[in-house]
Design an enzyme around this catalytic site. Structure first.
Site, PDB file in Angstrom:
ATOM      1  CG  HIS A   1      -1.871   1.085   1.333  1.00 23.13           C
ATOM      2  ND1 HIS A   1      -3.201   0.946   1.003  1.00 23.13           N
ATOM      3  CD2 HIS A   1      -1.717   2.371   1.729  1.00 23.13           C
ATOM      4  CE1 HIS A   1      -3.827   2.086   1.200  1.00 23.13           C
ATOM      5  NE2 HIS A   1      -2.946   2.975   1.639  1.00 23.13           N
TER       6      HIS A   1
ATOM      7  CG  HIS B   1      -0.186   6.974   1.232  1.00 26.24           C
ATOM      8  ND1 HIS B   1      -1.193   7.851   1.544  1.00 26.24           N
ATOM      9  CD2 HIS B   1      -0.628   5.754   1.594  1.00 26.24           C
ATOM     10  CE1 HIS B   1      -2.205   7.192   2.089  1.00 26.24           C
ATOM     11  NE2 HIS B   1      -1.878   5.911   2.132  1.00 26.24           N
TER      12      HIS B   1
ATOM     13  CB  CYS C   1      -3.790   8.008   7.619  1.00 27.58           C
ATOM     14  SG  CYS C   1      -4.239   7.473   9.284  1.00 27.58           S
TER      15      CYS C   1
ATOM     16  CG  ASN D   1      -4.046   5.986  -1.213  1.00 27.91           C
ATOM     17  OD1 ASN D   1      -3.550   5.056  -0.616  1.00 27.91           O
ATOM     18  ND2 ASN D   1      -5.080   6.677  -0.746  1.00 27.91           N
TER      19      ASN D   1
END
Length: 733
Positions: A207, A209, A240, A249
């Site tokens: 994941h 960013h 977040c 992201n």
């Protein structure tokens, strides 16, 4: 194949300034599914007061499951209650976030890191009680690459946390660069360490960013370490709310463009994905969207990796746009039939060699017309090759193939001893005109007393001990596939690779051979060694009384008639976990079953008791429990079952091969998924570039490459020396 999981509807929206209406959210999700997105994180099951954007989580999950049954629907839940709500709504995967940073853990989920690991264990235990309908429980390690609240997060702590989550039972463990602090070298180190700790099969998505503009570089670094799943958000939205400075992201459009351009098939239509931004813009008017591809436009030079890749269920042209393969530029002339020679040629062709299959005119290789169990030989072993149909009994036909051999790197053949020499195509004749030629003969037997015998796979299995080991006592049985033919072809390819390496040093080619019988002997070597050590022949595998060194290493019936499963427990740890999971604790307290040797001796009574337990449990539940325990297990599958195997389909392990019947009858499946080579090259599977050729399909282009003029080719066609489909008009001119 690389999976890009879209996280915009969850991560992308949690930092948005306004709440997207549910109907708009569903239209946006639908547009991304239509573009080819196969996995999507659509909601977060948290209190609405904390994230108003997620107040409709249950409604969204239910609607998406109903509207898009092929989509894998993923949800995030910080605790057991959230996971239960997500499962009730229909989420197929549930991500439990666990922060590597202690400060972020307390800010994000209001728990210490160790408490959140315990929460994962609670969720896993609850999910196991749901049986086959249980969602997959994933653990996502947030702030794995650093935290704005804490600063540096030691890599060894992340690896330790991953191990703890594996022990807690998480089926998938993912890493998240929540702040976008990662660099490529950091990604390589941490991905390599975590994959080594939890196993590559348990490592999930990365994941990323793009806070500092490094997301795509980090994705490339992860690809080099074997990662094949990434999270991204359309328009680069997200962040977040509990990690100051977390923004944006990785942009899905930019990531897909890079992956496809680098030869990684995502299955996503990039222009359609970019168009899905309109639905996002309508649902969130005024929200700034990011992404370089959308700003600049899809480049005119863009060629997706899967542009012409057909699905296994539908015939289409193979994809010619692939990364360079290791044997590109190598010319191979193949004189072969049946399995052994063609399987060698297939390996070379799959690795990039230009393999010209020389077939007799006009009908081509007789293997095309085999029936029964041999009906699949030709289509299985002749992909990625070109066909030349020529009558080598005519001088002009023989001259044509000699011209090809004169320029070839490799000639391979698997005909009876002496057949190629009689045609003037043996090693001595061809090496005289091409000293650099590597010449492979695939034979029944290497030189020795048996070398002139006729051989079949069945013959060498019988005389080489394999049939004895496969069958029951007194009832030898051949293995259920052409095991020696296929492996003999593979060893032939190995011999070619060695000879090519030698040619680099000497400048000269050589003759190499691969033997069917000798292949069988290598496969049986371990049993020969056992006989030498024990002084007696090992028991055949078909003998149910064969002594085994473990308590379980057997096939059992499930509660469903005709559905069976193999399971083994080969360590004391596995045996103890198995007994506890299946209510067999009495065996753990039995002093006569305290060692592996005692367990092996007690197999008859153990198997009887275990079989009784298994006969009350459906197959899917048995397998789910075995997998949760980490036991080696397998359902007893039939060949036709494998077309739908989820691992083969997800990993690029099946190639969409046209099933040419060859006998005048239509195949039941016009196109079927046939296994690729069982290897990865630079993180990629080998692909289908050419369907198995029709007789002489590339004959004209091959003849032209050999230097023949159009008049010469027309004459060969007219006299029947050359056969090429669709060449009637040329022959008549």
């Amino acid at each position: 194949m690389v999976t890009v999981r879209e996280v915009g509807p969850r991560d992308g929206l949690q930092m948005a300034k306004s709440v997207m209406p549910t109907a708009a959210k569903l239209r946006w999700i639908g547009a991304m599914v239509a573009a080819g997105v196969r996995e999507m994180e659509v909601a977060s099951f948290v209190p609405p007061a904390a994230l108003p954007q997620m107040a409709d989580a249950s409604e969204v999950v239910r609607a998406v499951r109903a509207a898009h049954p092929a989509l894998r629907v993923v949800a995030l839940a910080p605790n057991l209650r959230g996971a239960q709500n997500a499962a009730s709504a229909g989420a197929q995967s549930i991500i439990i976030p666990v922060s590597a940073s202690e400060a972020h853990s307390r800010s994000n989920v209001r728990r210490a890191r160790v408490e959140q690991v315990a929460e994962v264990a609670r969720v896993v235990e609850w999910a196991r009680g749901l049986g086959p309908a249980a969602p997959r429980i994933e653990a996502g390690i947030a702030t794995a690459f650093g935290c704005s609240l804490q600063g540096r997060v030691p890599e060894e702590e992340v690896v330790f946390l991953a191990a703890e989550l594996a022990r807690a039972g998480a089926e998938v463990i993912a890493l998240a660069d929540t702040l976008g602090y990662a660099t490529p070298s950091h990604v390589r180190r941490l991905v390599r360490a975590v994959r080594a700790e939890v196993g590559a099969e348990r490592f999930g998505n990365l994941h990323l960013h793009d806070t500092l503009g490094t997301a795509l570089a980090n994705a490339l670094a992860a690809l080099e370490e074997g990662v094949r799943g990434f999270d991204a958000a359309l328009g680069g939205l997200g962040g977040c709310p509990y990690a100051p400075g977390s923004v944006g992201n990785a942009c899905t459009e930019d990531l897909v463009h890079m992956l496809e351009s680098e030869g990684f098939d995502t299955g996503i239509d990039l222009p359609a994905l970019v168009a899905a931004r309109e639905a996002l813009r309508e649902g969130l008017p005024g929200e700034p969207l990011h992404g370089r591809v959308a700003t600049a436009g899809v480049p005119r030079t863009y060629r997706p990796a899967g542009a012409q890749r057909p699905a296994p269920a539908a015939a289409a042209a193979p994809d010619p746009v692939k990364a360079r393969l290791p044997l590109e530029g190598l010319r191979v002339v193949e004189f072969s039939h049946m399995v052994m020679g063609p399987s060698c040629g297939m390996v070379l062709a799959d690795l990039g060699a230009d393999v010209i299959k020389v077939e007799p005119a006009p009908g081509g290789d007789n293997t095309r017309r085999l029936t029964g169990l041999a009906a699949g030989f030709f289509t299985t072993f002749n992909r990625n090759k070109r066909s030349l149909c020529v009558n080598m009994k005519k001088p002009a036909g023989l001259a044509l193939v000699k011209r090809l051999a004169a320029e070839a790197d490799v000639v391979l053949e698997n005909f009876r001893p002496g057949a190629m020499d009689k045609l003037g195509l043996g090693y001595e004749a061809l090496s005289a005109i091409n000293p650099r030629l590597i010449y492979l003969s695939c034979k029944g037997f290497l030189p020795g007393p048996y070398e002139n015998r006729a051989a079949l796979d069945e013959v060498v299995q019988m005389m080489g001990g394999l049939a004895y080991m496969t069958g029951m006592p007194g009832q030898p049985m051949r293995a259920g596939t052409s095991v020696n033919d296929i492996m003999g072809g593979v060893f032939g390819a190995v011999a070619i690779f060695a000879a090519l390496r030698e040619r680099e040093a000497t400048g000269r080619g050589s003759m190499v051979q691969s033997g069917l019988f000798e292949t069988n002997m290598l496969l049986v070597a371990q049993h020969m060694a056992s006989a030498a050590i024990s002084g007696r022949n090992p028991a055949p595998f078909g003998d149910k009384a064969m002594p085994k060194p473990w308590p379980l290493y057997d096939v059992f019936d499930s509660a469903e008639e005709g559905r069976q499963v193999f399971v083994g427990t080969v360590t004391m740890t596995q045996w103890q976990a198995f007994c506890r999971a299946f209510g067999l604790e009495d065996m753990l307290t039995d002093p006569s079953l305290a060692t592996m040797q005692q367990l092996a001796a007690a197999r008859p009574r153990i198997l009887e008791q275990v079989a009784g337990v298994f006969r009350a449990i459906p197959l899917a539940e048995l397998m789910a429990r075995f997998e949760a325990l980490g036991l080696p297990f397998a359902p007893i599958a039939k060949p036709a079952d494998l077309f739908d195997d989820p691992h083969l389909n997800a990993s690029g392990g099946l190639l969409p091969v046209e099933m040419a019947a060859g006998t005048g009858t239509a195949p039941a499946m016009p196109v079927a998924g046939i296994p690729a080579l069982p290897i990865l090259l630079g993180g990629r599977r080998t692909t289908l570039r050419r369907q198995p050729p029709r007789p002489g399909e590339q004959g004209l282009e091959i003849a032209r490459e050999a230097g023949l003029g159009e008049a010469e080719i027309a004459a060969l066609l007219a006299e029947g020396t050359l056969h090429a489909e669709g060449a009637t008009a040329l022959a008549a001119e």
